[in-house]
Each structure stands twice: as structure tokens, then as C-alpha cells.
Write a protein that holds these residues in place. Sequence first.
Motif, PDB file in Angstrom:
ATOM      1  N   ARG A  67       0.843  -1.198   0.000  1.00 34.71           N
ATOM      2  CA  ARG A  67       0.000   0.000   0.000  1.00 34.71           C
ATOM      3  C   ARG A  67       0.877   1.247   0.000  1.00 34.71           C
ATOM      4  O   ARG A  67       1.591   1.505   0.962  1.00 34.71           O
ATOM      5  N   LEU A  68       0.775   1.985  -1.076  1.00 27.31           N
ATOM      6  CA  LEU A  68       1.639   3.141  -1.260  1.00 27.31           C
ATOM      7  C   LEU A  68       0.807   4.419  -1.286  1.00 27.31           C
ATOM      8  O   LEU A  68      -0.129   4.537  -2.070  1.00 27.31           O
ATOM      9  N   GLY A  69       1.121   5.365  -0.414  1.00 26.65           N
ATOM     10  CA  GLY A  69       0.439   6.664  -0.417  1.00 26.65           C
ATOM     11  C   GLY A  69       1.260   7.678  -1.192  1.00 26.65           C
ATOM     12  O   GLY A  69       2.475   7.737  -1.040  1.00 26.65           O
ATOM     13  N   ALA A 145     -14.147   5.887   2.330  1.00 26.27           N
ATOM     14  CA  ALA A 145     -14.482   5.035   1.202  1.00 26.27           C
ATOM     15  C   ALA A 145     -13.229   4.383   0.621  1.00 26.27           C
ATOM     16  O   ALA A 145     -13.266   3.250   0.149  1.00 26.27           O
ATOM     17  N   THR A 146     -12.129   5.104   0.661  1.00 22.25           N
ATOM     18  CA  THR A 146     -10.878   4.604   0.101  1.00 22.25           C
ATOM     19  C   THR A 146     -10.377   3.379   0.860  1.00 22.25           C
ATOM     20  O   THR A 146      -9.871   2.428   0.263  1.00 22.25           O
ATOM     21  N   ARG A 147     -10.538   3.412   2.168  1.00 21.96           N
ATOM     22  CA  ARG A 147     -10.129   2.294   3.022  1.00 21.96           C
ATOM     23  C   ARG A 147     -10.813   1.008   2.570  1.00 21.96           C
ATOM     24  O   ARG A 147     -10.196  -0.045   2.436  1.00 21.96           O
ATOM     25  N   GLU A 148     -12.097   1.116   2.316  1.00 20.80           N
ATOM     26  CA  GLU A 148     -12.841  -0.072   1.940  1.00 20.80           C
ATOM     27  C   GLU A 148     -12.560  -0.479   0.492  1.00 20.80           C
ATOM     28  O   GLU A 148     -12.485  -1.673   0.183  1.00 20.80           O
ATOM     29  N   LEU A 178      -3.596   4.690   5.932  1.00 20.84           N
ATOM     30  CA  LEU A 178      -4.033   3.614   5.038  1.00 20.84           C
ATOM     31  C   LEU A 178      -2.870   2.835   4.454  1.00 20.84           C
ATOM     32  O   LEU A 178      -3.061   1.752   3.920  1.00 20.84           O
ATOM     33  N   VAL A 179      -1.679   3.403   4.501  1.00 19.22           N
ATOM     34  CA  VAL A 179      -0.605   2.870   3.664  1.00 19.22           C
ATOM     35  C   VAL A 179       0.617   2.389   4.440  1.00 19.22           C
ATOM     36  O   VAL A 179       0.790   2.680   5.617  1.00 19.22           O
ATOM     37  N   GLU A 279       3.567  -4.104  12.724  1.00 21.91           N
ATOM     38  CA  GLU A 279       3.164  -3.223  13.820  1.00 21.91           C
ATOM     39  C   GLU A 279       2.357  -2.039  13.283  1.00 21.91           C
ATOM     40  O   GLU A 279       1.305  -1.690  13.812  1.00 21.91           O
ATOM     41  N   ASN A 280       2.839  -1.452  12.212  1.00 25.10           N
ATOM     42  CA  ASN A 280       2.146  -0.336  11.580  1.00 25.10           C
ATOM     43  C   ASN A 280       0.760  -0.759  11.104  1.00 25.10           C
ATOM     44  O   ASN A 280      -0.236  -0.068  11.331  1.00 25.10           O
ATOM     45  N   ARG A 281       0.678  -1.930  10.496  1.00 30.07           N
ATOM     46  CA  ARG A 281      -0.625  -2.404  10.014  1.00 30.07           C
ATOM     47  C   ARG A 281      -1.595  -2.664  11.165  1.00 30.07           C
ATOM     48  O   ARG A 281      -2.785  -2.418  11.044  1.00 30.07           O
ATOM     49  N   ARG A 282      -1.066  -3.178  12.264  1.00 34.82           N
ATOM     50  CA  ARG A 282      -1.935  -3.437  13.415  1.00 34.82           C
ATOM     51  C   ARG A 282      -2.477  -2.132  13.986  1.00 34.82           C
ATOM     52  O   ARG A 282      -3.660  -2.025  14.304  1.00 34.82           O
TER      53      ARG A 282
END
Lengths: 340, 340
Positions: A67-69, A145-148, A178-179, A279-282
Amino acid sequence: MSHINPHIQALPEANLDEKVLQEGIVRGDRKALSQAITLVESKLPQHQERRSRLLDWAVSQGKTGYRLGITGVPGAGKSSLIETLGLLLVGQGHRVAVLAIDPSSRLRKGSILGDKTRMEKLSRHPQAFIRPSASGGHLGGVAAATREALVLCEAAGYDHILVETVGVGQSEIEVKDLVDFFLLVLVPLGGDELQGMKRGIVEMANLIVINKADGDHLQQAKAARLEYARALSLFPGDGAGWKPRAITASALLGSGVDEILEAMQAYRVQAESNGAWHENRREQAVRWMLQYVEQGLLSWFKGQPRYTDMLTVLKELVAKGQRDPFGAARELLGLLPAQS
Amino acid sequence: MSHINPHIQALPEANLDEKVLQEGIVRGDRKALSQAITLVESKLPQHQERRSRLLDWAVSQGKTGYRLGITGVPGAGKSSLIETLGLLLVGQGHRVAVLAIDPSSRLRKGSILGDKTRMEKLSRHPQAFIRPSASGGHLGGVAAATREALVLCEAAGYDHILVETVGVGQSEIEVKDLVDFFLLVLVPLGGDELQGMKRGIVEMANLIVINKADGDHLQQAKAARLEYARALSLFPGDGAGWKPRAITASALLGSGVDEILEAMQAYRVQAESNGAWHENRREQAVRWMLQYVEQGLLSWFKGQPRYTDMLTVLKELVAKGQRDPFGAARELLGLLPAQS
């Protein structure tokens, strides 16, 4: 408070059957993916259960991508850069989804990002999927909405999800949530011009790209890169021990994009080895939960029996200046059950 | 979801008595105004009634000022421009409040806007009041606290309220909702660089200021101004029949600030004569109501008996990857009473 996605009204209900959509998504049907995103973006009460089931199904697929922002000031050339990056990735056999958050869509019928000429080559590539995301209402912010949509793209097997935002501000803070990797694209203005940005937004970046490093701007871009590299060297590493880098790029010359991929790869190796990646994702998952709660709460309140009638009356009184907005809001909140 | 304003913790409860604060505000005591803003920003349940009473009192004073929104890309020189504009206004006998929204404050201990060197002269002037606003949580967005701070500043007799935002994006759309006149500050980059911005944000502006029109940038600034003026001439007028203008300015040379005041005055005369001024305020009041409802709703939900315990457990499960965020959110939303 009511924002009905115009896409949803154009879709026949039969096309929103979540089983059909799931099968389509698994089959690699981009139209099904697009309709599924439209469904999860829908705020209509009759779609709520299907939304939930579709989202649960997507999460249960257990697929995730990189996931790239990508953010930066307007006009920094993000789209060209994303297109070049995307084409490079699909050329390597990856599947690339681009989700573009357009905070301007509330005010306008159309959308900045609806511009057909943007990312034309990438959008025609069979391994790419491009979707502008509605910004939605206040609740949940621009990224809801982007998250989903992101989760759905991952379930569809896209292994690189590029989330683009226009502008620099609140939406970037949400996109950061998100990223995995956050890329800041800047114009080649050196000197004091960008100092104001350094302390806030720049701290979030894993990589700074000074774009448009070509022609008349080449020297300025090089100078700006040096300045940023110097500033970044003073920052402590983040949770991954990653030291943010600054590079120059040019969509015109095709330079810099390889370095972006290299940095992304290097970051992933480092962050996975020391646990920071997960860790970041959690931590993100927890914040996603809270944002989803906020969304659901508002939907519930709108469904309170007297809500619509009362809102209509109060809106009119406030519009006429016969009630102040704060008092009127408290009257509407009086619909809430008393707390024991 | 819980964001406790650090200011509030530093204040003894005795200083938050709303009668004392009201008297202080009426007396022109800036410290009392500052504490009152801290109180309305407070999300603590024990402050809720005092918040409401203070806000009702402020609205009942019936005083309003000229509400000016100032936005633009980071590094565009907004602060210098605001300081110059503010000093000009206080020199004319006006009282000027500057509210600065800082979307970066969530990620950082400090604040971009906490920088002591910003607007140093203006902040020392007895007729000026400068306050950075906490960005708060998601709900209500960046402008929630600012909206209420604005009402308090007006009750305190400030007749020009300048609302500054960093960045270009969601926060601008929210600030547009707070103000009478919206000023967009741009850097002197001409040509294609700013095209990406034109259609979304630029449409919201009543006045575009190409800043830093001095030294090496003078020619670029003039060219950019021309280009914007041309683009703006194609826009239809807004509800006030106002045609947005583009000007150049330089804090260094002190140029352009007079023109800003002239445009503000011309807009007001025109918008008041055709009713657009009040129409805009009435529409804003309705949106303020809705935003205030969202805030109150979340506060109420947080006060549900089992909320805190359940949240703690679910947060942990999500953080460990044992629950997906969407499912966990739905479980928390299960605390809501069933709808009849």
C-alpha cells in the motif's frame, strides 16, 4: 449530512448482489470490482448488510498488497509520476490499483480526477485498475471510502495499491493511516519556500520526490533535493529505523521512478525484518475500526424514527435565523435515548 | 477516537467557570477569551454543560465580524501576509482575531503554528488575538473547534476574524463553510504547474493572491496572475454575482495588501446589496448545526455504559490481528439501542 453517491443510483439493484460481485472480483472482472466499490461507498440503509458481507468476504480472502500513499501539492505532477510508476510495475508482472481521493468532489458536479486524459495509458492496461474515490461526508473523512476500496482491490488480487491525494493537509494524515509507505511529491522550489511544510507533513514521508527535475527546473530541483536530504538527515528514524530519503524525478525524462521502487523495496525488507511493517498495520487496523464505528453511528442516528422530520423543521428555523445552530443541534440530539 | 486537548489539563477548574469567562471576555481580557476557547474545545463530559452555556451566551451577544478564510499551499507565505493584513486592520482601529487550523497537530507533540516567531508583531498588538486551533478528532473535522472559537471571538468584539489553514484539501472545504470571503494564496509558479488545482479549489476562492511577487519571482508572479485572471474570467459569478479576482502581493515589498482589503470591501457591498451575504451565512448555519450534531452524537456514544470496556477489548483483538476492524466495529455498534 446526507451524501448519496451518484454512482449507486445508476446501478440496477440486481448488479449489486454481493455473491455475483464476489465471483466477478475473483474472476478478475474490473467492472465487478468497480461495482463492489460503489456498493461499499453506498450510504443507503438497504445496502448496509450487503456492504458488511462484502467487506467481511474481502477481508477473509487474506490477500494484501503493497500500500503506497502518494501526496503532494497540486500541480506537482503526481499523476504522471503514478502513471510511469504503474506502467513499470505492470511491466514487471504486478497488478496495480490506483485509488485517487478527490476532496473537491463535494463542491463540484464533476471531479478533478474524472479528467479522462489522466493516466490514459495505465488505465487501458489489463493489469491496472484506476478509481477515483468519493470524498464522502464529514464523518469518516476523505479516506473512509478509500479504506474499503483498498480492501476490495486487495481481495481482487491487486498487489500494489497506490493511494493518491490532491493537496497537503488533513487528507494526507488520513492517507498515512491507510498505507505502508508514504511518498511526498514536491515541486522544485528551493530555499525558504518550503520551510513551512517541513515540520508537519515532511515528517510523515518515507520518501520525498522532487519532481519536474528537467529543463529550466533541473538546478532548482537538485538544490531542493540537497536541502531536503540535509533536513531529513536530522530526523530520527521511524519505527522501522528507516531514514527517509530525498530524490529527484522527471516524468518527462523517465528518471527517478526506478529509485522509488528501490526505496519501497528497501523499506519493506527493513520494516519486515524488525517487525515495524506489521506493527504499523496493526495500529492502522485499530484506527480503521474507530473510523468505521463513527460511520456506523451516524447511519444509526439517521435511522431514528423522528430524525428526518425534526431535522427538516430545525434546518428551516436555522436557515431563517430563528434558531441558533448550536441550540438546534442540541434539540436534535435530544432524540438520543437517555444514558443510564 | 479520544482526543483530550492538552491545554485543558493545564487549566484549574476554577478558571473554567463560564460566568467568570464571560465577564472577562466582555472586559476585553484576552486570557479569558483564550480559556473560553479551551473550554469549548474540551471534549470532557464534565465540561459539556458549561460549553453549551458559553456558546449560547456567545451567540446571544449577536455580534459578528467579517470572517475571512485564508488558505494556500505550504510555504506560500500566508503567515507574513496575514500579519501584514492584520497590522493594517488594527492600524485602522479594527480588532483582529487570527484562528489558525493546524492539521498536523495530531501527529506531532508540537505544532507548525506554535512557532513563536510567526506573526510576532501582530501577536503583541493589544487589538489582536492569535490562536492556533486544535484539529480535534475525525468527527467534525478540522474546523469543529474553529467554528466555536470564531463565535467566541465575535462575542469578544473582534470585528475581523481571519481563519488560516495549512495546505490545500479537505480543510479548505470546511473553512469555506466558516467564512464570508475566501482568499487563496499561491506561489509564483506559472504554466502547467498549477493547472491541477484550478478546477477544484480555485472555484472556491473569492480572491487569488499570487504571493512573493518580488525579486527573482516577480516576472513569474505576474505571468501567473495573468493566467489566473484569464481562467477566472471564464467562471460564472457566484451567488453574490462576484467575479473572483487575481492579484500579486509581496510581504517583503508590502504590496498587494491594500488590494486585499479593497476586494473584501467591494465583495461585502455587493453581497449585502443582493442578499448573498446573509444567504451564505444562513446556509452555513445549517451546516454548522449538522456538524455540531455529529460531534454531540459521538460524545453520547462514548458515554454508553459498556463502551469503554468493550472498546478496550476489541482494540486489543484488532491490534493482535485476531479480529478484523470492520467486524469489531460492528460489534461495538451493537451497543446501540435497537431501532423501532
